[in-house]
Write a protein that holds these residues in place. Structure first.
Motif, PDB file in Angstrom:
ATOM      1  N   HIS A  55       0.887  -1.061  -0.081  1.00  0.00           N
ATOM      2  CA  HIS A  55       0.053  -0.023  -0.019  1.00  0.00           C
ATOM      3  C   HIS A  55       0.920   1.189  -0.034  1.00  0.00           C
ATOM      4  CE1 HIS A  55       0.901   0.593   4.213  1.00  0.00           C
ATOM      5  NE2 HIS A  55       0.710  -0.932   4.351  1.00  0.00           N
ATOM      6  N   HIS A  56       0.317   2.363  -0.335  1.00  0.00           N
ATOM      7  CA  HIS A  56       1.075   3.838  -0.255  1.00  0.00           C
ATOM      8  C   HIS A  56       1.384   4.061   1.267  1.00  0.00           C
ATOM      9  CE1 HIS A  56       0.540   5.426  -4.393  1.00  0.00           C
ATOM     10  NE2 HIS A  56      -0.645   4.633  -4.378  1.00  0.00           N
ATOM     11  N   ARG A  59       8.315  10.091  -2.004  1.00  0.00           N
ATOM     12  CA  ARG A  59       7.429   8.677  -2.230  1.00  0.00           C
ATOM     13  C   ARG A  59       7.951   7.764  -3.064  1.00  0.00           C
ATOM     14  NH1 ARG A  59       1.142   9.822  -2.210  1.00  0.00           N
ATOM     15  NH2 ARG A  59       0.548   7.890  -1.922  1.00  0.00           N
ATOM     16  N   VAL A  62       2.317  -0.341  -6.560  1.00  0.00           N
ATOM     17  CA  VAL A  62       1.642  -0.670  -5.183  1.00  0.00           C
ATOM     18  C   VAL A  62       0.491  -1.436  -5.567  1.00  0.00           C
ATOM     19  CG1 VAL A  62       0.256   0.635  -3.354  1.00  0.00           C
ATOM     20  CG2 VAL A  62       2.167   1.724  -4.511  1.00  0.00           C
ATOM     21  N   THR A  91      -3.309  -0.200  -5.428  1.00  0.00           N
ATOM     22  CA  THR A  91      -3.637   0.405  -6.559  1.00  0.00           C
ATOM     23  C   THR A  91      -3.813  -0.382  -7.732  1.00  0.00           C
ATOM     24  OG1 THR A  91      -2.327   2.450  -5.326  1.00  0.00           O
ATOM     25  CG2 THR A  91      -3.035   2.467  -7.662  1.00  0.00           C
TER      26      THR A  91
END
Length: 150
Positions: A74-75, A83, A88, A91
């Motif tokens: 996940h982010h 970042r 991911v 997503t």
């Protein structure tokens, strides 16, 4: 000969051709205006294409997928390094299945394997509870290089 072009038309024509005795003789030369239009535009960076994730099992309330290595679950929040650029899983599955998955458990970034995701928070919570029970069977397989006998 008659002058059949107006002064304004002559000015336009001289940008793309030569004039001799009011006769247009085209040439391969292009005016500076045309050169700027033909200049190559800077190429856009191609978006990183997300890989298709293999679906191992698909049910109404959950899905089991095969997570590849080098993919985060996940982010994560922005860190001082910025970042993450890696794909991911959450997503990718959202875009692939057009449904929002809720993570039941996680695997490390460099680990591949089966991942269970619920399609709502209730089913994800129920599946998570089942995995935490002592009777749940988890199997880990490692690929090792070198001599383990030491």
């Amino acid at each position: 000969q008659e002058d059949y072009l107006t002064a304004n038309e002559k000015e336009k024509v001289t940008n793309i051709a030569e004039m001799k005795n009011n006769t247009i003789i085209t040439t391969n030369k292009k005016s500076p205006r045309h050169k700027s239009a033909k200049q190559k535009r800077p190429q856009r960076k191609k978006k990183q294409q997300r890989p298709r994730i293999p679906i191992l099992s698909y049910q109404n309330n959950h899905v089991i997928v095969s997570k590849p290595t080098s993919m985060t679950m996940h982010h994560t929040s922005n860190t001082r390094w910025g970042r993450s650029k890696s794909p991911v899983l959450q997503t990718t599955i959202t875009k692939q299945l057009s449904r929002k998955p809720y993570l039941v458990h996680r695997l490390d970034h460099r680990t591949s394997g089966a991942v269970i995701m619920g399609f709502d928070s209730k089913s994800a919570s129920e599946l998570h509870g089942r995995l935490r029970k002592k009777d749940a069977i988890k199997l880990y397989v490692a690929l090792v290089r070198g001599d383990l006998r030491g």
